[in-house]
Design a protein around this motif. Structure first.
Motif, PDB file in Angstrom:
ATOM      1  N   LEU A 188      55.631  51.446  11.685  1.00  0.00           N
ATOM      2  CA  LEU A 188      54.590  51.610  10.667  1.00  0.00           C
ATOM      3  C   LEU A 188      53.257  51.080  11.185  1.00  0.00           C
ATOM      4  O   LEU A 188      53.178  49.970  11.729  1.00  0.00           O
ATOM      5  N   LYS A 189      52.168  51.877  11.008  1.00  0.00           N
ATOM      6  CA  LYS A 189      50.816  51.457  11.372  1.00  0.00           C
ATOM      7  C   LYS A 189      50.223  50.717  10.170  1.00  0.00           C
ATOM      8  O   LYS A 189      50.386  51.147   9.023  1.00  0.00           O
ATOM      9  N   VAL A 190      49.525  49.612  10.443  1.00  0.00           N
ATOM     10  CA  VAL A 190      48.975  48.788   9.369  1.00  0.00           C
ATOM     11  C   VAL A 190      47.501  48.550   9.623  1.00  0.00           C
ATOM     12  O   VAL A 190      47.102  48.154  10.734  1.00  0.00           O
ATOM     13  N   SER A 207      47.107  32.847  10.873  1.00  0.00           N
ATOM     14  CA  SER A 207      48.279  33.705  10.965  1.00  0.00           C
ATOM     15  C   SER A 207      47.904  35.172  10.850  1.00  0.00           C
ATOM     16  O   SER A 207      48.559  36.044  11.427  1.00  0.00           O
ATOM     17  N   LEU A 208      46.819  35.484  10.088  1.00  0.00           N
ATOM     18  CA  LEU A 208      46.371  36.866   9.994  1.00  0.00           C
ATOM     19  C   LEU A 208      45.811  37.337  11.337  1.00  0.00           C
ATOM     20  O   LEU A 208      46.053  38.469  11.752  1.00  0.00           O
ATOM     21  N   GLU A 209      45.071  36.443  12.013  1.00  0.00           N
ATOM     22  CA  GLU A 209      44.557  36.812  13.327  1.00  0.00           C
ATOM     23  C   GLU A 209      45.702  37.096  14.291  1.00  0.00           C
ATOM     24  O   GLU A 209      45.648  38.017  15.098  1.00  0.00           O
ATOM     25  N   GLN A 210      46.794  36.316  14.181  1.00  0.00           N
ATOM     26  CA  GLN A 210      47.955  36.574  15.027  1.00  0.00           C
ATOM     27  C   GLN A 210      48.629  37.891  14.648  1.00  0.00           C
ATOM     28  O   GLN A 210      49.103  38.632  15.504  1.00  0.00           O
ATOM     29  N   GLN A 241      49.523  42.167  16.721  1.00  0.00           N
ATOM     30  CA  GLN A 241      50.782  42.887  16.881  1.00  0.00           C
ATOM     31  C   GLN A 241      50.512  44.364  17.156  1.00  0.00           C
ATOM     32  O   GLN A 241      49.433  44.891  16.860  1.00  0.00           O
ATOM     33  N   PRO A 242      51.503  45.051  17.701  1.00  0.00           N
ATOM     34  CA  PRO A 242      51.327  46.496  17.958  1.00  0.00           C
ATOM     35  C   PRO A 242      51.039  47.268  16.668  1.00  0.00           C
ATOM     36  O   PRO A 242      51.559  46.927  15.599  1.00  0.00           O
ATOM     37  N   HIS A 243      50.189  48.294  16.774  1.00  0.00           N
ATOM     38  CA  HIS A 243      49.900  49.213  15.664  1.00  0.00           C
ATOM     39  C   HIS A 243      49.275  48.490  14.476  1.00  0.00           C
ATOM     40  O   HIS A 243      49.559  48.812  13.331  1.00  0.00           O
ATOM     41  N   THR A 244      48.413  47.493  14.743  1.00  0.00           N
ATOM     42  CA  THR A 244      47.785  46.728  13.669  1.00  0.00           C
ATOM     43  C   THR A 244      46.299  46.577  13.964  1.00  0.00           C
ATOM     44  O   THR A 244      45.922  46.264  15.106  1.00  0.00           O
TER      45      THR A 244
END
Length: 710
Positions: free
Chosen positions: A660-662, A673-676, A680-683
């Motif tokens: 899933l792309k986000v 944690s949002l920056e981490q 992630q892939p596809h984010t």
């Protein structure tokens, strides 16, 4: 059979033996023994006795001339028998000059009494050396005497060595401060040193046996004898006692120590011991004991005083805290007033532009006049962009902006900006970029670009008549006092410096340069958020910003970033802004609690041909996603009402749909944690406010990507 060998019978008697024989024959019948010796058998026995090597025998007349001697004496004196028979050898010749008086006295005694008292003396050998001998002489008649001589040189040497050893030992004992003594097994003294006698003024006789106890304090005599009682089992003697000092008319403390002296078979011979003066140590110990009580009392009193002082300080500190809180509150209100005043001023200007443009559009549309509406919509959009930039600066200052940090080479970033900066500052500014350092840092490259451009513009404004502008990337090792001065943890840092030779700043101005809405420019020329944005971005990236400036000499602003190991992350290029991204049958879930934002996103995505489902919160979004046949992209606000945030929703859906792309949408992203999560892939992350065109491009970019864009 006779005891006398035949060859001995043929030998003529020696002069000494002959003289003895003649003397015996004249002596009368009372000397039967000598008559026996005068016979052949007796002469043989006498000669055999005189040949004993350990005892020398000489015969001499009353003038001192030696008539005969046995071989033992000749060996001692190192003369030959021929030299003896020559008649020049006398006892006076063999006697050292210092012994002549004693020898004459002994010779007189021999003449008067017929014999001498045995005594020791030295003799002189033929080669001049000497030897010690014990001798005794006896007259044989009025003209003849004989003398026995025993060599005692080795014993005298041993006695002399022993004497020297004893003298050295006594000198050593006399040199040490201890009182030395020797004792038998049960404490009966056999000897005491001069120090003991001098200190106690006892005589050697009165100190022997147990007499030494008289010098001890009466209360300590029992302790001393108990020490002897344990000596056999302990193998040592040790006790403390007081010894009388007549010179000072007082007792002094001494420490007694003794060790055993054992002979062969570990047989105890005696004890050797010492008394060591420890009076000063005992006095100090007693003084400390007395002082401890006084100290404890003083400590208790001082503790009460300190407690009272602490209570007074606590009261004063409490009053001071209240005053500081009031002052801090006042300063906070002042800072909030300044901040809100600046924000209100800028936003009022922006809102005036937006509302004015929208009102004109509304009036024109209401009256049916649609020509020229693009001009007013562009004015409104321009004000919106300026408002977005203002909020970004506020977030940067407060270190709450959303960043997309990557490992980059600041030298490469600045190199790519060199042409832009050169055109921005104009031809009157000479730009020099020193980019020799190729180390990497972790930061948002876009924010670094904005910071460098902002600093370059500030430098240009400080040089209205032109000047030199230097941008430098350098490596710094910051530790010790420098780390404290820079307010940074010790370590390796990469510095991005922008230096001009313009007007410079006074110390008070430089101290406030990073404050929000503080500016030396006119109100219409700046908001005062440029440097505060740079400061906030640098700190949010784990670094620090510092200003060094002097009026008339120019200014240097340095941004320090922690040095990172690794290669620069390659960033995929943005799509062509002229391309219109269109749908290819994909489905999108849009989740946002703000109705107007949600409806606008849904409308623009549907216009592009996407199948779009909307939800108002996380729970609704999860339910909607589970009901959809397929889901390609999740577009969600981070901060959603309820217990499920946008990030929680993405994690739950990705547990079911790993590919899933986000696209996260947020207006406030201070969450590490949002920056981490965005790495992630596809984010990807989209910050409010944003243009709908940017939304469509980000969605298309996510759908088209094949690799991680972190």
């Amino acid at each position: 059979m006779t005891d006398t060998p035949k060859e001995d019978k043929a030998q003529p008697p020696s002069p000494g033996i002959q003289a003895v024989t003649e003397a015996v024959s004249d002596a009368g019948p009372q000397l039967d023994l000598w008559k026996e010796l005068s016979s052949g058998r007796g002469e043989y026995r006498l000669r055999r006795a005189l040949d004993v090597e350990a005892i020398g025998v000489i015969y001499f007349d009353m003038s001192g001339r030696i008539i005969d001697a046995n071989n033992a004496f000749l060996a001692m004196s190192r003369y030959t028998r021929d030299e003896l028979l020559a008649g020049d050898l006398t006892w006076q010749r063999l006697t050292p000059s210092e012994w002549m008086l004693d020898s004459n006295r002994a010779f007189a005694e021999l003449k008067a009494r017929g014999e001498t008292t045995p005594y020791e003396k030295q003799y002189i050998r033929k080669d001049g050396t000497r030897w010690w001998a014990l001798f005794a002489a006896k007259k044989l008649n009025e003209d003849l005497a004989f003398e026995f001589v025993i060599n005692v040189s080795e014993r005298k040497v041993a006695e002399e060595a022993l004497g020297q050893s004893e003298r050295r030992l006594r000198s050593l004992i006399d040199a040490i401060p201890q009182l030395v003594w020797r004792s038998a097994a049960r404490g009966n003294w056999t000897w005491a040193s001069g120090q003991w006698l001098e200190h106690t003024q006892l005589t050697p006789e009165s100190s022997m046996g147990l007499g030494w106890l008289d010098a001890l304090h009466p209360d300590d005599r029992k302790v001393a004898m108990e020490g002897w009682g344990h000596a056999a089992s302990d193998g040592a003697i040790s006790f403390d006692c007081r010894v009388w000092n007549p010179s000072d008319n007082c007792y002094e403390w001494f420490q007694a120590r003794a060790t055993p002296v054992e002979g062969d078979g570990e047989h105890l011979i005696e004890w050797v011991g010492t008394f060591t003066n420890i009076n000063e140590q005992i006095l100090v110990r007693e003084a400390l004991r007395r002082g401890q009580t006084e100290l404890e009392q003083r400590v208790a009193e001082r503790t009460i005083e300190l407690q009272q002082a602490v209570e007074a300080l606590n009261t004063e500190a409490s009053d001071r805290r209240k005053a500081e809180e009031q002052l801090l509150q006042s300063e906070k209100l002042k800072a909030v007033g300044q901040l809100t005043g600046g924000i209100a001023h800028d936003f009022n200007n922006l809102l005036a532009g937006i509302s004015g443009s929208l009102e004109v559009i509304h009036m024109r549309v209401s009256s049916g006049r649609t020509e020229g509406l693009e001009r007013y919509s562009e004015m409104a959009l321009s004000s919106v962009k300026r408002a977005a930039a203002l909020t970004h600066r506020l977030l940067a200052f407060s270190r709450q902006q959303s960043l997309a940090p990557r490992i980059i080479q600041p030298a490469r970033t600045v190199a790519e900006l060199e042409d832009l900066i050169s055109r921005t500052v104009g031809p009157s500014i000479h730009l020099e970029c020193r980019l020799g350092c190729e180390d990497t840092i972790l930061c948002d490259p876009g924010q670094l670009e904005n910071a460098v451009v902002n600093l370059a513009i500030n430098a240009r404004d400080a040089m209205p008549g032109g000047g030199d502008l230097v941008i430098e990337i350098s490596h710094h090792v910051i530790d010790g006092e420098l780390a404290l001065l820079r307010d940074l943890p010790p370590g390796d840092y990469i510095g991005v410096s922008v230096t001009d030779n313009g007007e410079g700043m006074a110390p008070d101005v430089a101290a406030r340069a990073f404050d929000p809405f503080f500016t030396t420019k006119n109100i219409s020329e700046g908001t005062g958020l440029g440097l505060s944005m740079v400061y906030g971005f640098t700190q949010q990236s784990g670094g620090q910003a510092r200003i060094h400036s002097k009026p008339g000499l120019g200014t240097t602003v340095t941004l320090y970033f922690p040095r990172q190991a690794g290669k620069e992350t390659v960033i995929e290029g943005k799509p062509d802004t002229h391309e219109t991204p269109t749908a290819q049958g994909e489905s999108i879930l849009v989740v946002d609690d703000e109705q107007s934002v949600r409806e606008l996103m849904v409308e623009v995505l549907e216009d592009l041909g996407y199948q779009v489902i909307a939800a108002v919160d996380g729970a609704d979004g999860l339910a909607q996603a589970l009901s959809m046949e397929s889901l390609d992209v999740l577009v969600t606000d981070v901060g959603l009402p309820g217990s499920m945030s946008g990030r929680d929703l993405a994690e739950k859906l990705r547990s079911r749909l790993p590919e899933l792309k986000v696209l996260f949408v947020t207006g406030f992203a201070a969450d590490k944690s949002l920056e981490q999560a965005t790495r992630q892939p596809h984010t990807r992350l989209l910050t409010k406010p944003f243009s709908l065109d940017e939304l469509s491009r980000r969605v298309r970019l996510l759908l088209d990507q094949k690799h991680n864009l972190s």
